[in-house]
Design a protein around this motif. Structure first.
Motif, short mmCIF file in Angstrom:
data_model
loop_
_atom_site.label_atom_id
_atom_site.label_comp_id
_atom_site.label_asym_id
_atom_site.label_seq_id
_atom_site.Cartn_x
_atom_site.Cartn_y
_atom_site.Cartn_z
N LEU A 225 -28.94 36.37 -1.70
CA LEU A 225 -28.81 36.71 -3.11
C LEU A 225 -29.36 38.10 -3.40
O LEU A 225 -30.43 38.47 -2.93
N ARG A 226 -28.62 38.86 -4.19
CA ARG A 226 -29.04 40.19 -4.61
C ARG A 226 -29.07 40.22 -6.14
O ARG A 226 -28.15 39.74 -6.79
N ASN A 227 -30.09 40.85 -6.69
CA ASN A 227 -30.23 40.98 -8.13
C ASN A 227 -29.54 42.27 -8.58
O ASN A 227 -30.15 43.14 -9.20
N SER A 228 -28.27 42.39 -8.25
CA SER A 228 -27.49 43.59 -8.52
C SER A 228 -26.17 43.17 -9.14
O SER A 228 -25.44 42.35 -8.56
N ALA A 229 -25.84 43.75 -10.28
CA ALA A 229 -24.57 43.41 -10.93
C ALA A 229 -23.39 43.74 -10.05
O ALA A 229 -22.39 43.01 -10.02
N THR A 230 -23.47 44.82 -9.29
CA THR A 230 -22.37 45.20 -8.39
C THR A 230 -22.18 44.14 -7.31
O THR A 230 -21.06 43.72 -7.03
N TRP A 231 -23.27 43.69 -6.70
CA TRP A 231 -23.19 42.66 -5.67
C TRP A 231 -22.66 41.36 -6.27
O TRP A 231 -21.81 40.70 -5.67
N LEU A 232 -23.15 41.00 -7.44
CA LEU A 232 -22.71 39.76 -8.08
C LEU A 232 -21.23 39.82 -8.45
O LEU A 232 -20.51 38.83 -8.31
N ARG A 233 -20.76 40.96 -8.92
CA ARG A 233 -19.34 41.11 -9.24
C ARG A 233 -18.49 40.88 -7.98
O ARG A 233 -17.49 40.17 -8.01
N ARG A 234 -18.92 41.46 -6.87
CA ARG A 234 -18.19 41.26 -5.60
C ARG A 234 -18.19 39.79 -5.20
O ARG A 234 -17.20 39.29 -4.66
N LEU A 235 -19.30 39.11 -5.46
CA LEU A 235 -19.39 37.68 -5.13
C LEU A 235 -18.27 36.90 -5.80
O LEU A 235 -17.70 35.98 -5.21
N PHE A 236 -17.91 37.27 -7.01
CA PHE A 236 -16.87 36.55 -7.74
C PHE A 236 -15.48 37.13 -7.56
O PHE A 236 -14.49 36.45 -7.78
N GLU A 237 -15.39 38.39 -7.17
CA GLU A 237 -14.07 38.99 -6.95
C GLU A 237 -13.50 38.60 -5.60
O GLU A 237 -12.29 38.52 -5.43
N ASP A 238 -14.37 38.38 -4.61
CA ASP A 238 -13.92 38.01 -3.28
C ASP A 238 -13.48 36.55 -3.25
O ASP A 238 -14.00 35.71 -3.99
N ASP A 239 -12.52 36.26 -2.38
CA ASP A 239 -12.06 34.88 -2.27
C ASP A 239 -13.10 34.05 -1.51
O ASP A 239 -14.04 34.56 -0.92
N TRP A 240 -12.90 32.76 -1.57
CA TRP A 240 -13.83 31.79 -1.01
C TRP A 240 -14.14 32.07 0.45
O TRP A 240 -15.29 32.05 0.87
N ASP A 241 -13.10 32.33 1.29
CA ASP A 241 -13.32 32.56 2.72
C ASP A 241 -14.12 33.83 2.97
O ASP A 241 -14.97 33.86 3.86
#
Length: 164
Positions: free
Chosen positions: A15-31
């Motif tokens: 886990l990263r406390n970064s909005a950029t990292w979190l955005r990528r977490l949701f933009e990337d597909d499950w795999d």
């Protein structure tokens, strides 16, 4: 506009406390997420997520104090994106996730429904639509319970995002 609330489980070490990292977490597909952080579990609530929030926090005047039941849907520490019109990501620590899982596994759905029923039914077609509305909430309750229980079992945190 279609709104939904997206939940993803994340190992605390990843886990990263970064909005950029979190955005990528949701933009990337499950795999892709699974490859990057080692495992991935997710849950999604449709635009009725505010109804689910009401189910867990309690219909007025029985509103829950800040605690596990208030964290099921909308709870968590905010991480604000750089875009001012975007809602914040919400983070639940592994300990908070475990408390939510404990609450959900011990919650009496009948009591939750009974307390929120009068507030929810007008939004979902009234008394005549109660069997369908109740079934939808009960199904989501089972899914959320399974998500949080498995996430707590692995000791993971939860990240939430409102998606438009």
């Amino acid at each position: 506009m279609s709104l939904y609330f997206h939940f993803r489980a994340v190992p605390p070490s990843a886990l990263r406390n970064s909005a950029t990292w979190l955005r990528r977490l949701f933009e990337d597909d499950w795999d892709t997420v699974r490859q990057r952080i080692g495992r991935c579990r997710e849950e999604v609530l449709d635009k009725g997520y505010l109804g689910h929030e009401l189910l867990y926090t309690g219909a007025p005047p029985h509103h829950a104090q800040n605690g596990p039941r208030t964290h099921v849907v909308l709870g968590g520490g905010p991480v604000f994106p750089t875009e001012p019109d975007e809602p914040p990501f919400l983070l639940l620590t592994a300990a908070q996730t475990a408390r939510v899982a404990d609450f959900l596994t011990s919650a009496d759905f009948e009591a939750l429904w009974r307390d929120a029923r009068n507030e929810l039914l007008p939004r979902y077609g009234g008394a005549g639509a109660e069997p369908g509305a109740r079934g939808m909430f009960e199904s989501a309750h089972r899914d959320l319970t399974a998500f949080y229980t498995q996430t707590a079992f692995y000791g993971d945190a939860v990240v939430k995002r409102l998606v438009r």
